[in-house]
Design a protein around this motif. Structure first.
Motif, PDB file in Angstrom:
ATOM      1  N   ARG A 711       0.803  -1.225   0.000  1.00  0.00           N
ATOM      2  CA  ARG A 711       0.000   0.000   0.000  1.00  0.00           C
ATOM      3  C   ARG A 711       0.839   1.278   0.000  1.00  0.00           C
ATOM      4  O   ARG A 711       0.349   2.348   0.319  1.00  0.00           O
ATOM      5  N   ARG A 712       2.101   1.174  -0.344  1.00  0.00           N
ATOM      6  CA  ARG A 712       2.961   2.350  -0.457  1.00  0.00           C
ATOM      7  C   ARG A 712       3.486   2.460  -1.879  1.00  0.00           C
ATOM      8  O   ARG A 712       3.781   1.457  -2.528  1.00  0.00           O
ATOM      9  N   GLU A 713       3.591   3.699  -2.353  1.00  0.00           N
ATOM     10  CA  GLU A 713       4.150   3.935  -3.673  1.00  0.00           C
ATOM     11  C   GLU A 713       5.631   4.287  -3.548  1.00  0.00           C
ATOM     12  O   GLU A 713       6.012   5.116  -2.714  1.00  0.00           O
ATOM     13  N   HIS A 714       6.441   3.651  -4.385  1.00  0.00           N
ATOM     14  CA  HIS A 714       7.883   3.891  -4.391  1.00  0.00           C
ATOM     15  C   HIS A 714       8.274   4.350  -5.792  1.00  0.00           C
ATOM     16  O   HIS A 714       8.053   3.629  -6.778  1.00  0.00           O
ATOM     17  N   TYR A 715       8.845   5.552  -5.865  1.00  0.00           N
ATOM     18  CA  TYR A 715       9.316   6.079  -7.147  1.00  0.00           C
ATOM     19  C   TYR A 715      10.745   5.576  -7.357  1.00  0.00           C
ATOM     20  O   TYR A 715      11.660   5.962  -6.645  1.00  0.00           O
ATOM     21  N   MET A 716      10.912   4.697  -8.365  1.00  0.00           N
ATOM     22  CA  MET A 716      12.172   3.983  -8.558  1.00  0.00           C
ATOM     23  C   MET A 716      12.757   4.289  -9.940  1.00  0.00           C
ATOM     24  O   MET A 716      12.033   4.501 -10.914  1.00  0.00           O
ATOM     25  N   ASP A 717      14.081   4.296  -9.998  1.00  0.00           N
ATOM     26  CA  ASP A 717      14.763   4.283 -11.292  1.00  0.00           C
ATOM     27  C   ASP A 717      15.998   3.391 -11.187  1.00  0.00           C
ATOM     28  O   ASP A 717      16.252   2.795 -10.137  1.00  0.00           O
ATOM     29  N   ASP A 718      16.757   3.273 -12.278  1.00  0.00           N
ATOM     30  CA  ASP A 718      17.889   2.333 -12.361  1.00  0.00           C
ATOM     31  C   ASP A 718      17.435   0.929 -11.978  1.00  0.00           C
ATOM     32  O   ASP A 718      18.090   0.208 -11.231  1.00  0.00           O
ATOM     33  N   LEU A 719      16.290   0.528 -12.514  1.00  0.00           N
ATOM     34  CA  LEU A 719      15.686  -0.750 -12.138  1.00  0.00           C
ATOM     35  C   LEU A 719      16.438  -1.917 -12.764  1.00  0.00           C
ATOM     36  O   LEU A 719      16.902  -1.843 -13.904  1.00  0.00           O
ATOM     37  N   ALA A 720      16.565  -2.997 -12.012  1.00  0.00           N
ATOM     38  CA  ALA A 720      17.160  -4.245 -12.504  1.00  0.00           C
ATOM     39  C   ALA A 720      16.302  -5.395 -12.009  1.00  0.00           C
ATOM     40  O   ALA A 720      15.874  -5.408 -10.842  1.00  0.00           O
ATOM     41  N   ILE A 721      16.027  -6.352 -12.884  1.00  0.00           N
ATOM     42  CA  ILE A 721      15.184  -7.492 -12.535  1.00  0.00           C
ATOM     43  C   ILE A 721      16.002  -8.757 -12.703  1.00  0.00           C
ATOM     44  O   ILE A 721      16.532  -9.035 -13.780  1.00  0.00           O
ATOM     45  N   ALA A 722      16.139  -9.516 -11.619  1.00  0.00           N
ATOM     46  CA  ALA A 722      16.854 -10.796 -11.642  1.00  0.00           C
ATOM     47  C   ALA A 722      15.979 -11.829 -10.946  1.00  0.00           C
ATOM     48  O   ALA A 722      15.855 -11.828  -9.722  1.00  0.00           O
ATOM     49  N   GLY A 723      15.366 -12.691 -11.754  1.00  0.00           N
ATOM     50  CA  GLY A 723      14.457 -13.675 -11.165  1.00  0.00           C
ATOM     51  C   GLY A 723      13.249 -12.985 -10.565  1.00  0.00           C
ATOM     52  O   GLY A 723      12.539 -12.215 -11.227  1.00  0.00           O
ATOM     53  N   ASP A 724      12.999 -13.237  -9.294  1.00  0.00           N
ATOM     54  CA  ASP A 724      11.875 -12.618  -8.595  1.00  0.00           C
ATOM     55  C   ASP A 724      12.284 -11.376  -7.821  1.00  0.00           C
ATOM     56  O   ASP A 724      11.464 -10.786  -7.114  1.00  0.00           O
TER      57      ASP A 724
END
Length: 750
Positions: A711-724
């Motif tokens: 229920r919280r919004e997080h403004y993210m950048d430099d995102l990386a996805i590895a698996g889950d």
């Protein structure tokens, strides 16, 4: 327009970064974004830039016929250029229609022209339109739409526009030429404010109807820019500029240099495995270690830098935690391949390097010409320039070559990188030719037969990602064909020798290039002395003992020699093997901390009294048993240095075989993606959720994404996805943040 499997496969071959998209919808959304498309376009030649600008100038949608009429194309290159742009996802071709996926286009000002009057009219005041119409001799009456139509009619008369321009004062005329030549917009900050603004040349151009003021900027309408360039002006497709050439003699095959490159990289890998290269605290290998490696390989420091860069890019060497560079497990797989397959790995690794190995500078300006230590990569224009050099040489006929200076015009046409790295552009071209010579792709400013074959045959798929036991490897394996029999370059390399000639002087001679299995066998029981047209190995008690330490025995070693030998095993070599095997294992070393077990009491007593073994502090506790103060490995080493032939014991009392080589740094290579398989999966796949699309887009473009979790919004950048795991920088938390994909309830692009 729906994409076929062949079209999507071609797209993924040219844009491998799109293969990470979870669905075809995400691919299409990425293709519509200008940010990832701009570097792709800038990597193409100048004719591709011309056609891209022409499509944008036509409003983003046109036809082949209209493009042909709008462009000067004496060499008939339009069809080829359209195909190239479509293959890179920069245009969509549907029969005669040509469409850009980018609504706003990729060029701020196509062909250096301003916006057309129809776009400007909606933002201009009625007074500005009246000024424009009046200045060009029209009647400034009516509504805005009527004024805009009248202005368009007047500006279509190029002769009248040029005649009025000829009557301008000198300063205003100079500014007009500058704006018409490619700078159609002048920001207000560039104009001096105050009492002098009325006398500024741009104000004179506004009053004369050549420039309009749009808010805080002054802009020359496209119609005026075209009129000033002349009624016959059309953008031209030129093709590659002519290259000054010279006779280069008969074309070389390049195989000799290629084989030398294989030897040197193998020697470098073995050197890094035996005595790793110490890294600087700031990263890279310093001058002292480079000199050590250069001396060991018998080459210059500049050349060893090339082999270090190439070996690192191919993941044959890697960092073991940021302190030392050492050989990797991928090197063993590489050594087991055919010479042609091994060379292709090196050529592909060099071909893809972003920097110039022998001129390691950024080169964007005078302040960035200091060399950076190898082997770590950094972005600069050298890689694009290298590929432009090879593509240019590919167009030259055999038997002619070119100097670096003569290639510059063609390189400028092929890549924008040459203009963006002006201080280093020509040194980068020189470095490409120098390094190509050392690898066997070029010689005397021309491609070798090997170089032409490499560029003409489809290479391996994009490099697989690699990781070490301590994290991602610094380099990425350049890959190699999985089936050596399918390697198209194999026919250019000599057939590997399968047999060896054993001599009475305890040497082994292999004429030509030894097969990998033969080289591995000889390397396990003999020492390589020289390698040229023939390779020479020498047997000694030490080399034979090395084979016995690895778990062999006299019988198996002699059988291997007989299997690989072109004639009977010489008697002298038989005696050496049997005598060494007879002494081998007369001493045994066990653990806790070390136990030395001798075959007879006299031998052990002599060892306990030997001054050369004082470091072991041997204590005789039984006629044939002594305790050592040193660990087993050090005890074995010191005993062998004293001329003994000990063996190590396993915990169960059996003799423990020792590996012939120091263990390599473990590096895992993921299989290289298959564009055809990826395309088929995308076309069969189901639609993904908006959350998955948003995460994928943010990870691939680096832009901001909002992640909703708990229920919280997080403004993210430099995102990386590895698996889950989803990691990135959170602006709300002001730190790096990691989310479990299962806990993300929603993600969207703001």
């Amino acid at each position: 327009m729906p994409r076929t499997n062949a079209e999507l496969t071609t797209l993924l071959e040219h844009r491998p970064e799109l293969a990470a998209a979870p669905s075809l919808d995400v691919v299409e959304r990425l293709l519509a974004r200008p940010e990832p498309a701009i570097p792709v376009l800038l990597g193409l030649d100048a004719d591709c830039h011309v056609v891209s600008q022409a499509v944008q100038a036509a409003g983003g949608a046109t036809t082949r016929e209209r493009l042909a009429a709008a462009l000067h194309d004496p060499r008939g290159r339009l069809g080829e250029v359209l195909g190239t742009l479509a293959a890179h996802g920069l245009l969509t071709l549907d029969g005669p229609s040509v469409r850009s996926p980018h609504r706003g286009g990729l060029w701020a000002h196509p062909f250096g022209l301003g916006r057309p009057l129809r776009e400007l009219a909606g933002e201009l005041s009625a007074e500005m339109l009246k000024t424009l119409v009046s200045a060009h001799g029209g009647r400034a009456r009516g509504r805005r739409a009527e004024l805009a139509a009248e202005a368009g009619r007047l500006l279509a008369d190029g002769v009248a526009v040029r005649a009025r321009a000829a009557r301008l004062p000198r300063q205003a005329a100079d500014l007009l030429r500058t704006m018409a030549a490619g700078r159609p917009v002048l920001e207000s900050e560039q104009v001096h404010f105050g009492a002098g603004v009325r006398t500024h040349p741009v104000q004179r151009l506004v009053e004369a109807g050549f420039v309009v003021r749009d808010g805080w900027a002054y802009e020359m309408p496209r119609e005026i820019g075209l009129a000033l360039r002349g009624d016959d002006w059309r953008p031209a497709l030129t093709g590659q500029p002519d290259v000054p050439v010279r006779e280069a003699g008969p074309s070389a095959d390049g195989v000799g240099a290629a084989l030398r490159a294989l030897d040197l990289v193998e020697a470098l890998v073995e050197l890094a495995t035996a005595t790793p290269l110490t890294e600087l605290k700031a990263g890279g290998v310093g001058t002292r270690e480079l000199r050590r490696a250069a001396k060991a390989l018998g080459v210059t420091e500049q050349e060893v830098t090339l082999w270090l860069d190439v070996a690192h890019a191919a993941a044959l060497v890697a960092s073991d935690g940021g302190e030392r560079l050492t050989g990797t497990t991928l090197a063993d797989d590489w050594l087991a391949r055919s010479p042609a397959a091994r060379w292709r790995v090196l050529a592909a690794a060099w071909h893809g390097l972003p920097q110039a190995a022998t001129h390691r500078v950024v080169g964007c300006c005078e302040g960035h010409l200091d060399p950076l230590p190898p082997p770590y990569v950094f972005e600069c224009g050298a890689g694009a320039i290298r590929r432009a050099v090879l593509d240019t040489l590919r167009t030259l006929p055999e038997g002619v070559g070119a100097e670096a200076s003569g290639l510059m015009t063609a390189v400028h046409w092929r890549t924008r990188a040459a203009a963006e790295s002006p201080p280093a552009a020509e040194p980068f071209v020189t470095a490409a030719l120098r390094e190509g010579d050392l690898l066997g792709l070029t010689t005397d400013g021309a491609l070798t037969h090997l170089g032409r074959a490499y560029l003409a045959t489809p290479g391996p798929t994009p490099p697989p990602t690699t990781s070490t036991r301590d994290g991602p490897a610094a380099g990425a394996s350049a890959g190699a064909p999985s089936g050596e029999a399918e390697e198209p370059l194999a026919g250019l390399f000599p057939v590997p020798a399968l047999t060896v000639t054993l001599q009475n002087d305890l040497t082994a001679i292999v004429t030509g290039l030894p097969a990998p299995a033969l080289a591995a066998f000889l390397g396990s029981c003999a020492d390589l002395e020289s390698r040229d047209r023939a390779s020479v190995w020498r047997f000694s008690e030490r080399s034979v003992r090395r084979a016995l330490d690895a778990g062999g025995d006299a019988e198996s070693l002699l059988a291997g020699l007989a299997r690989h030998s072109a004639k009977d095993v010489p008697q002298a070599l038989r005696y050496l093997v049997t005598d060494t095997a007879r002494k081998h294992g007369t001493l045994k070393v066990a653990a806790t901390p070390s136990v030395v077990i001798a075959a007879d009491a006299v031998t052990l007593t002599g060892l306990c009294r030997a001054k050369s073994l004082r470091k072991l502090a041997l204590q005789q506790v039984a006629p044939t048993v002594a305790l050592s103060a040193r660990p087993p490995e050090e005890t074995l080493r010191l005993l062998r240095e004293a001329g003994q032939a000990p063996v190590a014991l396993a915990p169960d009392g059996t003799i423990r075989a020792e590996p012939a080589r120091r263990p390599r740094l473990t590096v895992d290579a993921e299989p290289a993606p298959d564009p055809a398989a990826t395309a088929a999966a995308m076309l069969k796949g189901t639609a993904t959720s908006g959350t998955a699309e948003a995460l994928a887009l943010a990870a691939m473009t680096g832009e901001l994404v909002v992640i909703v979790s708990q229920r919280r919004e997080h403004y993210m950048d430099d995102l990386a996805i590895a698996g889950d795991a989803i990691t990135g920088y959170c602006h709300d938390c002001d730190r790096g943040h990691t989310f479990d994909r299962a806990r993300v309830t929603r993600a969207y692009l703001p």
